[in-house]
Design an enzyme around this catalytic site. Structure first.
Site, PDB file in Angstrom:
ATOM      1  N   GLY A  14       0.817  -1.217   0.000  1.00  0.00           N
ATOM      2  CA  GLY A  14       0.000   0.000   0.000  1.00  0.00           C
ATOM      3  C   GLY A  14       0.848   1.263   0.000  1.00  0.00           C
ATOM      4  CB  VAL A  16       0.978   3.833   4.713  1.00  0.00           C
ATOM      5  CG1 VAL A  16       1.756   3.837   6.022  1.00  0.00           C
ATOM      6  CG2 VAL A  16       0.095   5.081   4.637  1.00  0.00           C
ATOM      7  NE  ARG A  41      -6.286  -7.397  -3.702  1.00  0.00           N
ATOM      8  CZ  ARG A  41      -7.057  -7.439  -2.613  1.00  0.00           C
ATOM      9  NH1 ARG A  41      -8.070  -8.288  -2.557  1.00  0.00           N
ATOM     10  NH2 ARG A  41      -6.832  -6.665  -1.577  1.00  0.00           N
ATOM     11  CB  CYS A 130      -2.318  11.355   8.559  1.00  0.00           C
ATOM     12  SG  CYS A 130      -3.970  11.327   7.851  1.00  0.00           S
ATOM     13  CD  GLN A 157      -7.469  15.518   6.597  1.00  0.00           C
ATOM     14  OE1 GLN A 157      -8.138  16.006   7.506  1.00  0.00           O
ATOM     15  NE2 GLN A 157      -7.322  14.216   6.482  1.00  0.00           N
ATOM     16  N   GLY A 161      -4.197  10.147   1.842  1.00  0.00           N
ATOM     17  CA  GLY A 161      -4.903   9.701   3.040  1.00  0.00           C
ATOM     18  C   GLY A 161      -5.924   8.614   2.728  1.00  0.00           C
ATOM     19  NE  ARG A 236      -9.421  12.677   1.206  1.00  0.00           N
ATOM     20  CZ  ARG A 236      -8.768  12.037   2.169  1.00  0.00           C
ATOM     21  NH1 ARG A 236      -7.523  12.358   2.466  1.00  0.00           N
ATOM     22  NH2 ARG A 236      -9.355  11.090   2.871  1.00  0.00           N
ATOM     23  CG  HIS A 243      -2.818  15.566   5.409  1.00  0.00           C
ATOM     24  ND1 HIS A 243      -3.093  15.079   4.167  1.00  0.00           N
ATOM     25  CD2 HIS A 243      -3.364  14.694   6.301  1.00  0.00           C
ATOM     26  CE1 HIS A 243      -3.776  13.945   4.288  1.00  0.00           C
ATOM     27  NE2 HIS A 243      -3.943  13.686   5.569  1.00  0.00           N
ATOM     28  CD  GLN A 318      -1.554  10.334   4.469  1.00  0.00           C
ATOM     29  OE1 GLN A 318      -1.109  10.004   3.382  1.00  0.00           O
ATOM     30  NE2 GLN A 318      -2.114   9.466   5.306  1.00  0.00           N
TER      31      GLN A 318
END
Ligand code: A2P
Length: 334
Positions: A14, A16, A41, A130, A157, A161, A236, A243, A318
């Site tokens: 991912g 992060v 996956r 975050c 943001q 995120g 957002r 951010h 972020q």
């Protein structure tokens, strides 16, 4: 020889997770063995760690055997499902999701503010939201000096995120809008290309969103300040990964912008960028890829008759300070 640790990253593929792997490498965290975990996956997919290529494994309840520290960033449901097997295997879980943040038995840690809280963990340590982390890094030093009483925030943001899919949706949609093609919002409730969406996470009975209430509640827990008053609007914006936040702060004691700049210029994790005459102030484009939170536009609140109010604008990456870097710093404290 110094000690080294078996580390696992859950959600390694991912947005992060990738930064967690990169941050472990960049900060030379003493890794003996790195286990990369994601869904079926991604099993077999190779990711780089320093000079190595490591194959991603499917996350199962047996994944934590021999693991000392597990960094989780695969969403709250995965954290809740796998926390018991992780803790039972003897690994310390550092969890980036909101699953355990307000649990009384789980420390919620920003290393620049409450590093001592890692000591009382019982197997799980939570990484804060975050926007909360980025806010705390810049606000905690001022609170320590002058006593923060009330904070009103508006956030700007980034799409990161919402994970890799959120960043992708913004890029694809921006191109489609420029090309006059039809768009299909999936990750976000509305189009994010050339738009702002004042809606992050779900709406609650009090008309705030869950994201906004994270800022209210998590800040109190981290700063050990149960009476802190916070109101917040989370928005957002079509930005990739940093951010920003406009903060209005009321303190117990008087504080001038000069004092605030002096305090923040000595604070860990903060870079003061505050020279409006030369068009220098925090911006997400500059904060992207940086470890520090940028703080600037510091000024006395003109709506007050005393000197107990300040306004400030901050930007922070972020994916790094808002997530991966903070998690790795917690691992370093351990
Ligand atoms: P995968 O890439 O295999 O789907 P992001 O927040 O950027 O969307 O990333 C989410 C992370 O969580 C990814 O690494 C994703 O892996 C992982 N993930 C999602 N669902 C599961 C699952 N059921 N088991 C393990 N990891 C998961």
């Amino acid at each position: 020889m110094s000690q080294s640790y078996n580390v696992a990253v859950v959600g390694a593929t991912g947005a992060v997770g990738i930064e967690m792997i990169e941050t472990l490498a960049k900060r030379n965290f003493p890794v003996k063995n790195l286990r990369l975990l994601a869904s079926a996956r991604s099993a077999g997919k190779k990711l780089a760690f320093k000079d190595e290529e490591i194959a991603v494994e499917e996350l199962t309840h047996d994944s934590f055997k021999g693991v000392d520290i597990a960094l989780f960033s695969a969403g709250g449901d995965i954290s809740k499902e796998y926390a018991p097997s992780c803790v039972k295997a003897g690994a310390v879980m550092i969890d980036n999701s909101s699953a355990f943040r307000m649990d009384d038995k789980v420390p919620l840690v920003v290393p620049e503010a409450n590093p001592e809280d890692v000591k009382w963990h019982q197997g799980i340590i939570a990484n804060p939201n975050c926007s909360t982390i980025i806010m705390i890094v810049a606000v905690y030093p001022l609170h320590k000096a002058k006593g923060l009483k009330r904070l009103v925030a508006a956030t700007y943001q980034a799409t990161s995120g919402a994970g890799a899919k959120g960043m992708e949706e913004m890029l694809v949609q921006s191109r489609q809008l420029l090309d006059n093609e039809p768009i299909h919002p999936r990750v976000f409730a509305h189009r994010i290309g050339f738009n702002l969406i004042p809606h992050i996470d779900v709406f609650l009975d009090n008309m705030y969103t869950k994201e906004e209430m994270k800022m209210v509640n998590e800040g109190r827990k981290i700063m050990h300040h149960p009476n802190l008053k916070v109101s917040c609007t989370c928005v957002r914006v079509p930005i990739m990964r940093a951010h920003s936040e406009a903060l209005n702060m009321e303190f117990d004691q008087e504080i001038t912008p000069e004092e605030a700049r002096a305090i923040l210029s000595l604070a860990p994790g903060v870079t003061v960028v505050d020279d409006p005459a030369n068009k220098r102030y925090p911006m997400p484009a500059d904060a992207s890829g940086m470890y520090d939170v940028l703080a600037g536009r510091i000024r006395q609140d003109v709506s007050r008759d005393d000197k107990r109010g300040l306004d400030m604008f901050i930007s922070g990456d972020q994916l790094l300070k808002g997530a991966a870097l903070n998690a790795v710093q917690i691992a370093e404290l351990l």
